[in-house]
Design an enzyme around this catalytic site. Structure first.
Site, PDB file in Angstrom:
ATOM      1  N   HIS A  30      -7.146   7.700  11.776  1.00 37.83           N
ATOM      2  CA  HIS A  30      -6.692   6.299  11.806  1.00 37.83           C
ATOM      3  C   HIS A  30      -5.188   6.199  11.570  1.00 37.83           C
ATOM      4  CE1 HIS A  30     -11.044   5.027  10.633  1.00 37.83           C
ATOM      5  NE2 HIS A  30     -10.931   5.254  11.926  1.00 37.83           N
ATOM      6  N   ARG A  54       0.837  -1.212   0.000  1.00 38.88           N
ATOM      7  CA  ARG A  54       0.000   0.000   0.000  1.00 38.88           C
ATOM      8  C   ARG A  54       0.867   1.256   0.000  1.00 38.88           C
ATOM      9  NH1 ARG A  54      -4.072  -0.801   4.789  1.00 38.88           N
ATOM     10  NH2 ARG A  54      -4.913   1.190   4.096  1.00 38.88           N
ATOM     11  N   GLY A  94     -16.922  10.475   0.599  1.00 36.79           N
ATOM     12  CA  GLY A  94     -16.272   9.220   0.221  1.00 36.79           C
ATOM     13  C   GLY A  94     -16.095   8.215   1.329  1.00 36.79           C
TER      14      GLY A  94
HETATM   15  C1  BV8 Z   1     -12.460   1.583  18.397  1.00 37.56           C
HETATM   16  C2  BV8 Z   1      -6.565   2.081   9.376  1.00 37.56           C
HETATM   17  C3  BV8 Z   1     -12.567   1.252  20.724  1.00 37.56           C
HETATM   18  C4  BV8 Z   1      -5.957   0.762   9.042  1.00 37.56           C
HETATM   19  C5  BV8 Z   1      -8.955   1.662   9.719  1.00 37.56           C
HETATM   20  C6  BV8 Z   1     -19.178   1.270  17.773  1.00 37.56           C
HETATM   21  C7  BV8 Z   1     -18.429   2.199  18.493  1.00 37.56           C
HETATM   22  C8  BV8 Z   1     -17.050   2.090  18.560  1.00 37.56           C
HETATM   23  C9  BV8 Z   1     -16.393   1.051  17.901  1.00 37.56           C
HETATM   24  C10 BV8 Z   1     -17.123   0.132  17.198  1.00 37.56           C
HETATM   25  C11 BV8 Z   1     -18.507   0.235  17.133  1.00 37.56           C
HETATM   26  N1  BV8 Z   1     -18.952  -0.792  16.381  1.00 37.56           N
HETATM   27  C12 BV8 Z   1     -17.906  -1.532  15.953  1.00 37.56           C
HETATM   28  C13 BV8 Z   1     -16.780  -1.009  16.452  1.00 37.56           C
HETATM   29  C14 BV8 Z   1     -15.443  -1.526  16.247  1.00 37.56           C
HETATM   30  C15 BV8 Z   1     -14.766  -0.987  14.997  1.00 37.56           C
HETATM   31  C16 BV8 Z   1     -15.689  -0.798  13.824  1.00 37.56           C
HETATM   32  O1  BV8 Z   1     -16.181   0.294  13.581  1.00 37.56           O
HETATM   33  N2  BV8 Z   1     -15.901  -1.866  13.065  1.00 37.56           N
HETATM   34  C17 BV8 Z   1     -16.717  -1.787  11.875  1.00 37.56           C
HETATM   35  C18 BV8 Z   1     -16.157  -2.756  10.814  1.00 37.56           C
HETATM   36  C19 BV8 Z   1     -18.147  -2.132  12.246  1.00 37.56           C
HETATM   37  N3  BV8 Z   1     -14.082   0.253  15.282  1.00 37.56           N
HETATM   38  C20 BV8 Z   1     -12.845   0.192  15.790  1.00 37.56           C
HETATM   39  O2  BV8 Z   1     -12.279  -0.845  16.074  1.00 37.56           O
HETATM   40  C21 BV8 Z   1     -12.158   1.512  16.035  1.00 37.56           C
HETATM   41  N4  BV8 Z   1     -11.646   1.530  17.363  1.00 37.56           N
HETATM   42  O3  BV8 Z   1     -13.628   1.712  18.324  1.00 37.56           O
HETATM   43  O4  BV8 Z   1     -11.788   1.431  19.565  1.00 37.56           O
HETATM   44  C22 BV8 Z   1     -11.580   1.233  21.809  1.00 37.56           C
HETATM   45  C23 BV8 Z   1     -11.631   2.246  22.763  1.00 37.56           C
HETATM   46  C24 BV8 Z   1     -10.722   2.224  23.809  1.00 37.56           C
HETATM   47  C25 BV8 Z   1      -9.743   1.220  23.866  1.00 37.56           C
HETATM   48  C26 BV8 Z   1      -9.677   0.229  22.881  1.00 37.56           C
HETATM   49  C27 BV8 Z   1     -10.599   0.238  21.838  1.00 37.56           C
HETATM   50  C28 BV8 Z   1     -10.936   1.682  15.127  1.00 37.56           C
HETATM   51  C29 BV8 Z   1     -11.324   1.644  13.685  1.00 37.56           C
HETATM   52  C30 BV8 Z   1     -10.111   2.000  12.818  1.00 37.56           C
HETATM   53  C31 BV8 Z   1      -9.805   0.859  11.866  1.00 37.56           C
HETATM   54  N5  BV8 Z   1      -8.744   1.266  10.942  1.00 37.56           N
HETATM   55  N6  BV8 Z   1      -7.957   2.096   8.932  1.00 37.56           N
HETATM   56  C32 BV8 Z   1      -5.713   0.619   7.575  1.00 37.56           C
HETATM   57  O5  BV8 Z   1      -6.080   1.506   6.773  1.00 37.56           O
HETATM   58  O6  BV8 Z   1      -5.110  -0.424   7.208  1.00 37.56           O
HETATM   59  S1  BV8 Z   1     -10.533   1.706   9.163  1.00 37.56           S
HETATM   60  C33 BV8 Z   1     -10.576   1.675   7.469  1.00 37.56           C
HETATM   61  O7  BV8 Z   1     -11.980   1.735   7.143  1.00 37.56           O
HETATM   62  C34 BV8 Z   1      -9.986   2.845   6.729  1.00 37.56           C
HETATM   63  O8  BV8 Z   1      -9.477   3.860   7.558  1.00 37.56           O
HETATM   64  C35 BV8 Z   1     -11.163   3.386   5.963  1.00 37.56           C
HETATM   65  O9  BV8 Z   1     -11.100   4.700   5.668  1.00 37.56           O
HETATM   66  C36 BV8 Z   1     -12.189   3.104   6.977  1.00 37.56           C
HETATM   67  C37 BV8 Z   1     -13.617   3.341   6.670  1.00 37.56           C
HETATM   68  O10 BV8 Z   1     -13.906   2.879   5.408  1.00 37.56           O
HETATM   69  P1  BV8 Z   1     -14.199   3.965   4.265  1.00 37.56           P
HETATM   70  O11 BV8 Z   1     -13.138   5.000   4.301  1.00 37.56           O
HETATM   71  O12 BV8 Z   1     -15.589   4.407   4.393  1.00 37.56           O
HETATM   72  O13 BV8 Z   1     -13.953   3.111   2.996  1.00 37.56           O
HETATM   73  P2  BV8 Z   1     -14.967   2.089   2.353  1.00 37.56           P
HETATM   74  O14 BV8 Z   1     -14.182   1.288   1.377  1.00 37.56           O
HETATM   75  O15 BV8 Z   1     -15.772   1.418   3.414  1.00 37.56           O
HETATM   76  O16 BV8 Z   1     -16.012   3.021   1.570  1.00 37.56           O
HETATM   77  C38 BV8 Z   1     -15.568   3.818   0.513  1.00 37.56           C
HETATM   78  C39 BV8 Z   1     -16.732   4.697   0.155  1.00 37.56           C
HETATM   79  O17 BV8 Z   1     -16.315   5.566  -0.892  1.00 37.56           O
HETATM   80  C40 BV8 Z   1     -17.952   3.947  -0.362  1.00 37.56           C
HETATM   81  O18 BV8 Z   1     -19.114   4.422   0.294  1.00 37.56           O
HETATM   82  C41 BV8 Z   1     -18.000   4.296  -1.863  1.00 37.56           C
HETATM   83  O19 BV8 Z   1     -19.336   4.401  -2.318  1.00 37.56           O
HETATM   84  C42 BV8 Z   1     -17.336   5.637  -1.845  1.00 37.56           C
HETATM   85  N7  BV8 Z   1     -16.685   6.018  -3.099  1.00 37.56           N
HETATM   86  C43 BV8 Z   1     -16.091   5.211  -4.014  1.00 37.56           C
HETATM   87  N8  BV8 Z   1     -15.563   5.982  -5.007  1.00 37.56           N
HETATM   88  C44 BV8 Z   1     -15.830   7.277  -4.692  1.00 37.56           C
HETATM   89  C45 BV8 Z   1     -16.528   7.305  -3.474  1.00 37.56           C
HETATM   90  N9  BV8 Z   1     -16.930   8.459  -2.894  1.00 37.56           N
HETATM   91  C46 BV8 Z   1     -16.642   9.607  -3.533  1.00 37.56           C
HETATM   92  N10 BV8 Z   1     -15.962   9.663  -4.703  1.00 37.56           N
HETATM   93  C47 BV8 Z   1     -15.553   8.527  -5.312  1.00 37.56           C
HETATM   94  N11 BV8 Z   1     -14.881   8.596  -6.482  1.00 37.56           N
END
Ligand code: BV8
Length: 244
Positions: free
Chosen positions: A123, A74, A189
């Site tokens: 992140h 990446r 996005g």
């Molecule tokens: C945490 C870095 C707690 C790594 C990433 C509720 C509350 C709190 C937490 C949770 C909760 N429910 C679940 C959780 C846990 C979890 C979570 O959210 N899980 C999800 C899967 C349900 N969250 C966590 O674990 C977070 N930590 O809550 O900690 C805690 C507190 C105290 C002590 C200990 C723990 C941490 C989450 C961080 C994960 N790391 N990235 C890496 O990159 O390798 S997340 C990763 O997903 C990326 O950062 C990415 O950006 C992110 C989100 O995805 P998107 O950016 O939205 O990308 P995606 O592909 O999904 O979508 C792309 C979009 O673009 C689409 O909608 C598409 O239509 C659109 N698109 C496409 N082309 C275009 C476009 N838009 C515009 N123009 C275009 N041309």
């Protein structure tokens, strides 16, 4: 054919009147630079790996060499691409409003390369090497398949926030404060699936902000305005409408 974007006058009025705009970006804002979004099937080598498994401390500890090769792939990919009109337009937008806070979920630093200042990296980023035990930035051999810390010998990891890990405290505080204070919240996005980033729009809405989503496939949150366009079209469209 250059795509166009219809922008409602009421949306432009909200931006013109805004004292503070908070922007949240996700992987979609880098898509037009050629960076695969987080949930697109990763092409080629990574097609049979699930990012939700690789981007976890457990995934890393179970196979540090595999996870390092994913992150190095990446890093190389991002180093070869350029910021696109969405990144450049957001840097211009910051000059057109009194105050703009840019919070990104992306780890590619393309916003900074486009000229955005004070970017809140919710992140982390791809480019820092961190000692897994001490949490500090270390220098390590870029060719070492599983580098270890020169001072304590623990594994070295990329400086990103993995699933199950806490958001860096400063980033969390600044982002929550900006979402609470802003008059306009602009989500660009992102699939709005990853928390706590996806909850920022709710904080903004509860504090009376006008909420706008830019996404060709809008997510599930209820925004006041939805521009079903690519960011590389909609952001320049916003900037030129505000500048005229
Ligand atoms: C945490 C870095 C707690 C790594 C990433 C509720 C509350 C709190 C937490 C949770 C909760 N429910 C679940 C959780 C846990 C979890 C979570 O959210 N899980 C999800 C899967 C349900 N969250 C966590 O674990 C977070 N930590 O809550 O900690 C805690 C507190 C105290 C002590 C200990 C723990 C941490 C989450 C961080 C994960 N790391 N990235 C890496 O990159 O390798 S997340 C990763 O997903 C990326 O950062 C990415 O950006 C992110 C989100 O995805 P998107 O950016 O939205 O990308 P995606 O592909 O999904 O979508 C792309 C979009 O673009 C689409 O909608 C598409 O239509 C659109 N698109 C496409 N082309 C275009 C476009 N838009 C515009 N123009 C275009 N041309």
């Amino acid at each position: 054919m250059t795509e166009s974007c219809h922008i409602p006058e009421t949306l432009l009025a909200a931006l013109r009147d805004a004292r503070h705009v908070c922007v949240l970006t996700g992987a979609g804002v880098s898509a037009e630079s050629g960076v695969p979004t987080f949930r697109e099937a990763q092409d080629g080598l990574w097609a049979d790996h699930d990012p939700l498994q690789l981007a976890t401390p457990e995934g890393f500890l179970s196979d540090p060499e595999l996870v390092w090769s994913w992150y190095r792939w990446r890093r190389e990919l991002v180093a070869e691409v350029e910021p696109n009109p969405a990144h450049l337009g957001l840097a211009e937008l910051a000059e057109l409003v009194p105050r703009l806070t840019l919070v990104t979920q992306n780890v590619d630093r393309l916003h900074q390369r486009a000229g955005s200042k004070d970017v809140i990296e919710f992140h982390g980023n791809l480019f820092a090497d961190i000692c897994f035990d001490e949490g500090r930035v270390v220098e390590c051999d870029a060719d070492d398949p599983a580098p270890t810390c020169p001072s304590c010998g623990a594994l070295v990891r990329p400086g990103v926030v993995w699933f199950g890990e806490a958001i860096p405290e400063d980033a969390l505080d600044f982002a929550f404060a900006a979402a609470s204070d802003c008059d306009v919240f602009l989500s660009v996005g992102t699939s709005s699936l990853v928390y706590p980033a996806a909850g920022l729009v709710d904080i903004a809405r509860q504090n009376g902000a006008v909420t706008i989503e830019i996404n060709p496939e809008p997510g599930r949150s209820n925004f006041d305005f939805v521009l079903e366009n690519k960011a590389g079209t909609a952001i320049p469209g916003l900037v030129s409408s505000l500048s005229s």
